[in-house]
Design an enzyme around this catalytic site. Structure first.
Site, PDB file in Angstrom:
ATOM      1  N   CYS A  18       0.808  -1.214   0.000  1.00  0.00           N
ATOM      2  CA  CYS A  18       0.000   0.000   0.000  1.00  0.00           C
ATOM      3  C   CYS A  18       0.853   1.282   0.000  1.00  0.00           C
ATOM      4  O   CYS A  18       1.420   1.642  -1.013  1.00  0.00           O
ATOM      5  CB  CYS A  18      -0.978  -0.022   1.178  1.00  0.00           C
ATOM      6  SG  CYS A  18      -2.391   1.096   0.987  1.00  0.00           S
TER       7      CYS A  18
ATOM      8  N   ARG B 175     -13.280   5.491  -1.682  1.00  0.00           N
ATOM      9  CA  ARG B 175     -12.087   4.686  -1.483  1.00  0.00           C
ATOM     10  C   ARG B 175     -12.317   3.305  -2.099  1.00  0.00           C
ATOM     11  O   ARG B 175     -13.454   2.850  -2.240  1.00  0.00           O
ATOM     12  CB  ARG B 175     -11.771   4.534   0.008  1.00  0.00           C
ATOM     13  CG  ARG B 175     -11.339   5.835   0.668  1.00  0.00           C
ATOM     14  CD  ARG B 175     -11.011   5.606   2.136  1.00  0.00           C
ATOM     15  NE  ARG B 175      -9.861   4.731   2.311  1.00  0.00           N
ATOM     16  CZ  ARG B 175      -8.595   5.137   2.278  1.00  0.00           C
ATOM     17  NH1 ARG B 175      -8.324   6.419   2.036  1.00  0.00           N
ATOM     18  NH2 ARG B 175      -7.600   4.296   2.464  1.00  0.00           N
TER      19      ARG B 175
ATOM     20  N   HIS C  36      -3.822  -6.072   1.719  1.00  0.00           N
ATOM     21  CA  HIS C  36      -3.559  -6.227   3.150  1.00  0.00           C
ATOM     22  C   HIS C  36      -4.089  -7.600   3.550  1.00  0.00           C
ATOM     23  O   HIS C  36      -4.232  -8.489   2.732  1.00  0.00           O
ATOM     24  CB  HIS C  36      -4.293  -5.127   3.937  1.00  0.00           C
ATOM     25  CG  HIS C  36      -3.764  -3.756   3.702  1.00  0.00           C
ATOM     26  ND1 HIS C  36      -2.587  -3.306   4.248  1.00  0.00           N
ATOM     27  CD2 HIS C  36      -4.267  -2.719   2.981  1.00  0.00           C
ATOM     28  CE1 HIS C  36      -2.384  -2.046   3.888  1.00  0.00           C
ATOM     29  NE2 HIS C  36      -3.384  -1.665   3.119  1.00  0.00           N
TER      30      HIS C  36
END
Length: 250
Positions: A97, A134, A198
């Site tokens: 990320c 997002r 993640h």
């Protein structure tokens, strides 16, 4: 005959380790120990030297919130030359990320502010603004590199775009990936991998952990390495179940 050993450099564990990213380091250690490969994890945070980084055989760097990334941005510039040389030389690494974004040319914020990256990978990231959503959710992608599906969880506002000198890590089957438009997820250059997954990514996808370990050993010892197979039936079954829940047929 002495045992093989690896030194894992963990960049900014105190500032860039959200969404369980520390689990990636645990997996690298554990899968090494099961194979009787000695590992030492070296935390590299603010004030750590480029010489300490250069002594590592494998690099890991996780994600963070914007505030922590701004703190890291100044410090990591002092290590940029060393990190670029290591990546170009084939030292493997996993960058999650925010760390993935750092390796690119720049990050453009919604107001037009340009935050310079390390310019190691041929990519850039832009924020679309507060009105855009997002990119969040469980994700599945198919990796040509590993000839296997990758599962994970993504949560990022920035959209990353790859240039011609870097290849995507995988093709998105469910989720958003790099930018929600071109169907790509992550990037791979030499033996270094950037990704938005993640979760953390390595417990869910141990074949990726083994790729990194194998390449680290081959780079260090300058010889071909075959890792002893491990029983990954549980993680294989978990990926199959996740794929089924996401409506993807493997």
């Amino acid at each position: 005959m002495s045992r093989q050993s690896l030194k894992i450099g963990w960049l900014y564990p105190d500032l860039m380790s959200i969404y369980g990213d520390r689990g990636n380091v645990i997996v690298l250690q554990q899968r090494s120990e099961w194979r009787e490969i000695e590992t030492k994890v070296l935390p590299l945070t603010l004030g750590s030297t480029a010489e300490e980084l250069a002594a590592c055989d494998l690099i890991f760097m996780g994600g963070a919130q914007d505030r922590q990334q701004r703190i890291v941005a100044d410090d990591i510039q002092n290590k940029a030359g060393t990190l670029k040389k290591m990546i170009d030389d084939g030292v493997p690494g996993l960058y999650i990320c925010g760390a993935y974004q750092f390796l690119g040319k720049y990050y453009k914020e919604a107001d037009g502010t340009i935050i310079n990256g390390l310019d190691i990978l041929d990519l850039y990231t832009e924020s679309p603004g507060e009105s855009e959503k997002r990119l969040i959710g469980n994700t599945l992608a198919i990796s040509d590199l590993l000839q296997a599906p990758l599962v994970g969880f993504e949560n990022h506002g920035g959209r990353t775009y790859l240039g011609p000198r870097v290849n995507p890590l995988a093709q998105i089957k469910k989720g958003f990936g790099n930018n929600g438009l071109d169907g790509t997820e992550g990037a791979i250059y030499r033996q270094s991998i950037g990704t938005y997954f993640h979760g953390p990514i390595l417990p869910k996808n141990p074949q990726l952990a083994d790729f990194l370990l194998q390449k680290a050993l081959e780079h260090k010892y300058q010889s071909e390495v075959r890792l002893e197979p491990l029983d990954d039936s549980l993680s294989d079954q978990a990926r199959f179940i996740i794929a089924k829940r996401l409506g993807v047929e493997l």
